[in-house]
Design a protein around this motif. Structure first.
Motif, short mmCIF file in Angstrom:
data_model
loop_
_atom_site.label_atom_id
_atom_site.label_comp_id
_atom_site.label_asym_id
_atom_site.label_seq_id
_atom_site.Cartn_x
_atom_site.Cartn_y
_atom_site.Cartn_z
N ALA B 168 0.83 -1.20 0.00
CA ALA B 168 0.00 0.00 0.00
C ALA B 168 0.86 1.25 0.00
O ALA B 168 0.57 2.23 -0.69
CB ALA B 168 -0.93 -0.01 1.22
N GLN B 169 1.96 1.19 0.75
CA GLN B 169 2.86 2.34 0.79
C GLN B 169 3.46 2.60 -0.59
O GLN B 169 3.52 3.74 -1.04
CB GLN B 169 3.98 2.10 1.80
CG GLN B 169 3.61 2.56 3.19
CD GLN B 169 4.61 2.14 4.24
OE1 GLN B 169 5.57 1.43 3.94
NE2 GLN B 169 4.37 2.55 5.46
N LYS B 170 3.90 1.51 -1.22
CA LYS B 170 4.49 1.67 -2.56
C LYS B 170 3.47 2.22 -3.55
O LYS B 170 3.81 2.94 -4.48
CB LYS B 170 4.99 0.31 -3.08
CG LYS B 170 6.26 -0.15 -2.39
CD LYS B 170 7.48 0.52 -2.97
CE LYS B 170 8.73 0.04 -2.28
NZ LYS B 170 9.43 1.11 -1.59
N LEU B 171 2.20 1.84 -3.35
CA LEU B 171 1.16 2.32 -4.25
C LEU B 171 0.84 3.79 -4.01
O LEU B 171 0.04 4.39 -4.73
CB LEU B 171 -0.11 1.49 -4.08
CG LEU B 171 -0.07 0.10 -4.71
CD1 LEU B 171 -1.28 -0.71 -4.30
CD2 LEU B 171 -0.01 0.21 -6.23
N GLY B 172 1.44 4.35 -2.97
CA GLY B 172 1.25 5.77 -2.72
C GLY B 172 0.02 6.12 -1.90
O GLY B 172 -0.44 7.24 -1.94
N ASP B 177 -4.57 7.09 5.54
CA ASP B 177 -5.50 6.11 4.96
C ASP B 177 -5.07 4.69 5.29
O ASP B 177 -5.91 3.81 5.51
CB ASP B 177 -5.56 6.29 3.43
CG ASP B 177 -6.45 7.47 3.09
OD1 ASP B 177 -7.25 7.85 3.96
OD2 ASP B 177 -6.34 8.01 1.97
N ILE B 178 -3.74 4.47 5.30
CA ILE B 178 -3.26 3.12 5.66
C ILE B 178 -3.70 2.79 7.07
O ILE B 178 -4.24 1.71 7.34
CB ILE B 178 -1.73 3.04 5.54
CG1 ILE B 178 -1.31 3.16 4.08
CG2 ILE B 178 -1.22 1.73 6.13
CD1 ILE B 178 0.17 3.05 3.86
#
Lengths: 330, 274
Positions: B168-172, B177-178
């Motif tokens: 999720a972090q890599k997806l920005g 939100d995470i």
């Protein structure tokens, strides 16, 4: 060795910082209090009949009106010189009061601490080793019951049974009423300390036993315990050789973390048994808005608790070589 | 031996415990008037059929007083445990997800609060709030969040390394939100059991602090008040004043503790299938 030293110094620095935090927090809380020390200690009627100068003098004595920051800095400066101020209620230096009271409480606390630690460890290991069977169920039931029982009620109950019904132990205080200081024997003191110490030990056991049990169950479910069983070692040997060593670390943590709980418990227990100790002084100081005394007691108690944590941290390294190296790397 | 299904028995225990606790709470609220009623014609009665818990030196019915006190304790316990658990959740997440600086501040706070014995801290906060209902509630709520905060912090630390969070972090996806969409859901079991296991502590500390005289005022029918009054009459042989209210308190706390323990076992994947 050098790393160990740096580790200890770092911990000491953090401890000093935490103590400073505790003193600021306590001071802020007591200053924020809307309770007027004059009203609580002198009383409305007496205040009404006093002249303006007298009231002003009393206000100065109880520290009403001086800005809090100034008062705190003054207090801190004195403490760094080793002076904790003068108790407003006892009219003695705070350190003297705390010293006297701590001497009374120390045996009580020490006794309860050691007994609850040993008993908790033994019960926890037994319960873990016999998990699911009768001893485990009994010990778990006992722990659950005790941790649901308020300490002061347990104290009341013991008082009711041993002092009122059976009449074998004294109702309260730490020495017989009316006896002069010279005629008090050690036996007298012990007799007066039995019930409070017993109450504290009984309640302290539950937490330690339950956590030790969890850990013991983990150890016995591990692969190395399984392998030892496959090698044909008896269950007793597994518990003694593999279980105890692996339970040692959490046991040390629990034992030193329980200091805070035992001191907290002693506040309540000493109140029930009217035992003249540190806890009772704290309650008196709190009810009477005796700021210097309560501040002193809180800071010294916190110092004892943090000191215990520090000792536990250092002991880890002694017990566990893995942590010794890990701490060195930090 | 008949094999009992733990999930089913736990469900029954939950229904039973909630029913009892709700009944006590409601009964206490309804009986509040009766608990205050004093009648000197019936003072100092031993427990009998009409007054199962006896009466005190002012002729008040101890059963009614005990129920009213328990009800008050349960309500205070619910309130403080909820507030405390929410503080723990926020602190734990902030500590683990907002970077090193936030982490060291939160850890310092935790150590600070843990360094002062609970009773002493509740006393201090209660004094700062001027004692009474507000004092106790604030005191207990502000002092019990530490251990749960540590648990949640540890959990979030582990979660941060989980593949789906890293993805999720890599997806920005934004940090907030995470936390909201991926972490909170995962933390719910820990949070709920922590919340329920906080009740016993909250109730016991409320009673202790009231007992010491820093809590609810003596007009309120609180368990701590009842027991501290009973202390004065202990030596004259009025044992029922201390015995029955105390046992009732233990039973209520025990119910909460059992409830939490069972729910913890069920929600914890390691022991759910046992």
């Amino acid at each position: 060795m050098k790393h160990r030293l740096r580790f200890a110094v770092g911990k000491l620095f953090r401890m000093a910082l935490l103590l400073l935090g505790v003193s600021i927090l306590t001071f802020a809380l007591m200053t924020a209090s809307p309770l007027d020390p004059l009203q609580t200690n002198v009383g409305q009627v007496a205040l009404g009949s006093m002249s303006q100068e007298q009231v002003a003098k009393l206000e100065a004595y109880w520290g009403v009106g001086t800005p809090p920051v100034e008062r705190y800095l003054g207090w801190l400066g004195d403490v760094l010189h080793g002076d904790f101020g003068t108790s407003l209620l006892y009219r003695q230096p705070v350190l003297e009061v705390v010293g006297q009271r701590l001497a009374g409480s120390l045996w009580l606390l020490l006794f309860a601490w050691i007994i609850s630690g040993i008993l908790g460890l033994v019960l926890g290991v037994t319960a873990g080793a016999t998990r699911g069977r009768l001893p485990d169920r009994l010990i778990r039931g006992y722990c659950l019951l005790i941790s649901s029982t308020p300490t002061f009620w347990l104290a009341l109950l013991l008082l009711l049974i041993f002092s009122v019904w059976l009449g074998v132990l004294p109702i309260g205080l730490s020495v017989p009423i009316g006896a002069d200081a010279a005629s008090i024997t050690l036996a007298d003191r012990l007799q007066h300390a039995i019930l409070p110490a017993l109450t504290l030990s009984i309640t302290g056991v539950a937490n330690i036993a339950l956590h030790t049990r969890e850990k013991m169950v983990d150890v016995l479910n591990s692969d190395y315990a399984l392998f030892a069983r496959a090698r044909g070692e008896s269950e007793l040997r597994i518990v003694l050789r593999h279980g105890l060593r692996n339970v040692a670390l959490p046991a040390i943590t629990l034992q030193f973390a329980s200091i805070s709980e035992i001191i907290g418990g002693s506040v309540v227990v000493e109140q029930v048994f009217t035992y003249p100790g540190l806890g009772q002084a704290a309650v008196t100081a709190g009810l009477g808005s005796d700021m210097p005394l309560l501040l002193g007691i809180t800071v010294i108690t916190a110092a004892i608790v943090f000191g215990g944590n520090l000792v536990a941290d250092l002991l880890y390294g002694v017990v566990d070589p893995k942590i010794r190296r890990g701490a060195a790397r930090e | 031996m008949k094999v009992t299904n733990r999930r089913r028995s736990t469900l029954w225990l939950i229904v039973f415990a909630v029913a009892v606790l709700a009944a006590v709470t409601v009964a206490g609220i309804l009986l509040n008037g009766q608990a205050m009623e004093s009648d000197f014609a019936r003072k100092n009665l031993m427990p009998c059929l009409e007054y199962p818990f006896g009466t005190d030196w002012m002729g008040r019915d101890m059963l009614a007083r005990t129920l009213a006190g328990l009800s008050l304790s349960i309500r205070i316990g619910l309130l403080t445990a909820a507030v405390s658990a929410c503080i723990a959740l926020v602190m734990g997440i902030v500590s683990a997800a907002m970077g090193r600086w936030a982490d060291s501040v939160v850890c310092f706070c935790i150590d600070l609060v843990m360094g002062i014995p609970h009773i002493l801290l509740v006393m201090l906060i209660s004094i700062a709030c001027g004692k009474g209902f507000l004092g106790v509630v604030t005191g207990v709520a502000l002092s019990h969040w530490t251990s749960l905060a540590r648990v949640i912090r540890g959990e979030v630390m582990q979660l941060r390394q989980a593949p789906y969070i890293l993805a999720a972090q890599k997806l920005g996806v934004r940090r907030w939100d995470i936390v909201r969409r991926h972490m909170l859901v995962h933390l719910m079991p820990q949070f709920l059991t922590g919340l329920i296991l906080l009740f016993p502590h909250a109730i016991l500390h409320e009673a202790s602090v009231t007992f010491l005289g820093f809590g609810l005022s003596s007009e309120q029918p609180a368990i701590g008040v009842i027991l501290s009054e009973s202390m004065r009459y202990l030596t004259t042989g009025k044992w029922w004043l201390a015995l029955f209210p105390g046992i009732s308190l233990v039973i209520v706390v025990l119910l909460f503790a059992l409830l939490g323990e069972r729910i913890r076992l069920l929600l914890d994947p390691a022991s759910a299938q046992e």
